[in-house]
Design a protein around this motif. Sequence first.
Motif, PDB file in Angstrom:
ATOM      1  N   ASP A 101      -5.474  -3.944  -0.491  1.00 43.67           N
ATOM      2  CA  ASP A 101      -4.249  -4.643  -0.913  1.00 43.67           C
ATOM      3  C   ASP A 101      -4.547  -6.053  -1.411  1.00 43.67           C
ATOM      4  O   ASP A 101      -5.597  -6.627  -1.099  1.00 43.67           O
ATOM      5  CB  ASP A 101      -3.267  -4.705   0.261  1.00 43.67           C
ATOM      6  N   CYS A 108       0.809  -1.219   0.000  1.00 45.68           N
ATOM      7  CA  CYS A 108       0.000   0.000   0.000  1.00 45.68           C
ATOM      8  C   CYS A 108       0.845   1.273   0.000  1.00 45.68           C
ATOM      9  O   CYS A 108       0.295   2.379  -0.062  1.00 45.68           O
ATOM     10  CB  CYS A 108      -0.930   0.009   1.216  1.00 45.68           C
ATOM     11  N   CYS A 139      -4.708   0.276   2.135  1.00 47.63           N
ATOM     12  CA  CYS A 139      -5.400   0.314   0.854  1.00 47.63           C
ATOM     13  C   CYS A 139      -6.121  -1.024   0.671  1.00 47.63           C
ATOM     14  O   CYS A 139      -6.074  -1.898   1.543  1.00 47.63           O
ATOM     15  CB  CYS A 139      -4.421   0.562  -0.298  1.00 47.63           C
TER      16      CYS A 139
END
Length: 245
Positions: free
Chosen positions: A201, A177, A199
């Motif tokens: 991921d 991320c 994020c």
Amino acid sequence: MKQLLLAASILGLLACSPQQEAQANANTTPESGASFNQSYLQQMGFTVESAQESSIPGVFEVITDQGLIYVADDGKKLIGGRIYDITGGEPVNLSENVIRKMRQDDIAAVADETITYKADNEKYVVTVFTDPTCGYCRQLHNNLESYLERGITIRYLAWPRSGLQGSAYQQLKTIWCSADQKAALDAAKNDKRLPAASCDDPIDEHFALGNKFGVRGTPSMILPSGEMIPGLVDARRLAAQLEQD
């Protein structure tokens, strides 16, 4: 003549409820059109990705989320083991050829999710499942230049050895991320603190992919041929093997 032991075990005939029998979509795989009842595999937890008839009449070669398996008797019987062609001077592992093609296709599908260290004079691309807490992974990474000098591009995928928990898992999520993934990976493999990052991921997916491939530890290298090498191989020996392939 080498002695070859071929082990194939029938895991059992499974009952299926009338409701399961009625599922029309359990009978045909969309990619190949191969027809057999998938409900028995589904109730065992398999997700069928593709299927086709194998070189043995009545036996289907099935790619699942857990790798290659074989089924027979309209999907009622699961066969463990590998298929070999023994008509030549040496046995040929037909199953390994299928598995290598599976790995090639799956690696191509996640190529844009890798952290890539590209060789200037690229000859080969090797994909490596890595864990920042793994000593041999760190050794490979610290000697990365020796691979790049030989024209070997290294692409990393994540495979936390402790599973989807613990420090390695969290580190890998942060690395993937990060705005600068390479810098984050370099830092993690040198015990440096990582800046916070989050994020959507792909770590869980990478871990599942490694399991599908048969990864049991890190590093695990996937060669362009689809062959998997478990463990660390130094740049000189790896280059020699790639040239032979």
